[in-house]
Design an enzyme around this catalytic site. Structure first.
Site, PDB file in Angstrom:
ATOM      1  N   LEU A   9       0.765  -1.317   0.171  1.00 30.88           N
ATOM      2  CA  LEU A   9      -0.004   0.022  -0.100  1.00 30.88           C
ATOM      3  C   LEU A   9       0.733   1.283   0.016  1.00 30.88           C
ATOM      4  O   LEU A   9       1.737   1.470   0.807  1.00 30.88           O
ATOM      5  CB  LEU A   9      -1.097   0.129   1.369  1.00 30.88           C
ATOM      6  N   ARG A  16       1.108  14.248   6.615  1.00 27.74           N
ATOM      7  CA  ARG A  16       2.089  14.559   7.501  1.00 27.74           C
ATOM      8  C   ARG A  16       3.363  14.988   6.968  1.00 27.74           C
ATOM      9  O   ARG A  16       4.211  15.372   7.815  1.00 27.74           O
ATOM     10  CB  ARG A  16       1.947  13.626   8.683  1.00 27.74           C
ATOM     11  N   GLY A  77      -8.808   5.091   2.447  1.00 26.65           N
ATOM     12  CA  GLY A  77      -8.110   4.266   3.432  1.00 26.65           C
ATOM     13  C   GLY A  77      -7.579   3.127   3.096  1.00 26.65           C
ATOM     14  O   GLY A  77      -7.355   2.587   1.869  1.00 26.65           O
ATOM     15  N   ALA A 378      50.621  26.647  -9.938  1.00 28.14           N
ATOM     16  CA  ALA A 378      49.515  27.469  -9.163  1.00 28.14           C
ATOM     17  C   ALA A 378      48.902  28.370 -10.203  1.00 28.14           C
ATOM     18  O   ALA A 378      49.427  29.122 -10.888  1.00 28.14           O
ATOM     19  CB  ALA A 378      50.266  28.059  -8.057  1.00 28.14           C
TER      20      ALA A 378
END
Ligand code: UD1
Ligand code: CA
Length: 455
Positions: A9, A16, A77, A378
């Site tokens: 399910l 929430r 549900g 560099a």
């Protein structure tokens, strides 16, 4: 014996979570919750049917052909969700019903549930657990003789019922014949107007079917995730398991609580991981590496003996013995050769760096092949983008790129060439040549005072 089917399910609104994505597609340790449930289901069941609702597209996109889907148009549900799947299920046999939001279900637990169901010859067996804090779960009510009677949701429970610590984990085993007979008759809950799957139990009992419950010893397996606080707690629990397993395989974690490793990532023995290190996605790390502090690997592969400090690597591959960082950024398509050194504040994109090459500080390398033993001083950078298109640069073996040089692509720097510091190079440099392009230096004796403040 025939393997059961599974229905998962996963159509709930996930109210929430307050999220635009379906709850079951929220991630813990690199995978959506539903992934873990499906993995467990796959090991014990024949086919898996996922009930999807809001965000169905996202679920189908992620899981593809790996399972069957059925859509629950309206979220009425858990009972209503299972009802949608009913027509697609066999008429007899066993069915496991699982919730997509219980990511810690272990295959062994499902197997035990199934065995209990068979032993009891039940029509329905509920997986239950005893929790110190049962807040939020449905409570299992038993008769004086101990038989399962019903499950009452917290919302509808009396204070006495709320005190019950045995909870419904949301996993069940059903006899399909009984389910097909009774589920269509499930009444809606009068208060919530939802069809509770839990209300099927008294209905089955009234029909004379036998109900059983299998209680978990380790409630961890039952942990449900309904909001983001629970999600974070669940992720922390899973992380702890992942990290412990790695430590037992020989990986040193200086502070396991501060190391975040996705589920399924392999790390070789004697690798040492410092805090604030995150390993995500399709990442793998070899043995005897040093990672962190503060290193983030996303979909990246590190071979053995790599050192990688305070750096972000994204779709990068680093060969044996190379050293990265501190503070390097390797973007997609970075391929760092064995024993190479990529130092501080260096960004690399879509480029291969040869064995033993050194790019120790402050460089950008994009769309380039850098040969073995090349040294980039560099601040030397590759200008790969002319505002419209990207171009490639090829720096051959052993070339030396002086500090602060700009290599303007498309360009080849031949093997063993030397580029003097501060040059902007726009033409191909032949092998073994010296190349420089600087404004000549001028000296005006005694003129510094014009630019300096009087004391
Ligand atoms: C449910 C159980 C509760 C149990 C808990 C365990 C019911 C009525 N309650 O409560 O007893 O303790 O799980 O975690 O079953 N879903 C759908 N369609 C819907 C509604 C839900 O597919 O219309 C799915 C959700 O995506 C979720 C699962 O069903 O994966 C459970 O739904 P959720 O709303 O989380 O139920 P809980 O309130 O946790
Ligand atoms: Ca839930």
């Amino acid at each position: 014996m025939q393997r059961p089917w599974a229905v998962i399910l996963a159509a709930g609104e996930g109210t929430r979570m307050h999220s635009s994505r379906p709850k079951v597609m929220h991630y813990l340790c690199g995978r959506p919750m539903l992934w873990y449930v499906l993995e467990a289901a796959r090991t014990v069941t024949e086919r898996q049917l996922v009930v999807v609702g809001r965000g169905a597209g996202q679920i189908k996109e992620y899981f593809g052909e790996g399972c069957l889907y059925v859509e629950q148009q309206e979220r009425l549900g858990t009972g209503h969700a299972l009802l949608q799947a009913l027509a697609l299920l066999p008429d007899a046999g066993e069915l496991l019903v699982l919730c997509g939001d219980t990511p810690f279900l272990q295959p062994s637990v499902l197997q035990a549930l199934l065995e209990c169901h068979r032993r009891e010859q039940a029509a329905a067996t509920v997986l239950t657990a005893e929790l110190v804090d049962p807040t939020g779960y449905g409570r299992v009510l038993r008769s004086e003789g101990g038989a399962v009677k019903e499950i009452v949701e917290e919302l509808h429970a009396t204070p006495a019922q709320r005190a019950v610590r045995e909870i419904n984990t949301g996993s069940y085993c059903f006899e399909l014949a009984a389910l097909k007979r009774c589920l269509p008759r499930l009444p809606a809950n009068p208060v919530k107007k939802e069809y509770y799957l839990t209300d099927l139990l008294p209905l089955l009992a009234a029909e004379g079917y036998h109900l059983a419950a299998f209680m978990l010893e380790d409630a961890f397996s039952a942990l449900g995730v309904n909001d983001r606080a629970q999600l974070a707690r669940a992720a922390a629990r899973l992380r702890e398991r992942i990290n412990t397993a790695l430590m037992l395989e020989g990986v040193t974690l200086l502070d396991p609580a501060a190391v975040y490793i996705d589920y399924g990532i392999k790390v070789g023995p004697d690798t040492v991981i410092y805090p604030q290190t995150i390993l995500e996605g399709d990442t793998a790390v070899g043995k005897e590496c040093v990672l962190g502090p503060g290193t983030h690997l996303i979909d990246s592969k590190l071979k053995d003996r790599v050192i990688c400090r305070q750096s972000t690597l994204w779709q990068a591959t680093v060969e044996e013995g190379a050293s990265i960082g501190p503070f390097a950024y390797l973007r997609p398509g970075s391929l760092i050769g064995p024993e190479a050194k990529i130092g501080d504040f260096v960004e690399i994109k879509n480029s291969s760096i040869g064995r033993g090459a050194k790019i120790p500080h402050l460089s950008y390398v994009g769309d380039a092949s850098v040969g073995p033993d090349v040294n980039m001083g560099a601040g030397s950078i590759i200008a790969n983008y002319d505002g419209r298109r990207k171009h490639r640069t090829n720096i051959e073996a052993g070339a030396f790129i002086g500090c602060n040089s700009n290599l303007v692509a498309p360009l080849t720097v031949g093997a063993g060439a030397f580029i003097a510091a501060g040059s902007t190079i726009t033409r191909h440099v032949p092998p073994g040549s010296l190349s420089l392009s600087r404004a000549p230096q001028q000296i005006k004796e005694g003129l510094a005072h014009k630019f300096l403040k009087k004391r």
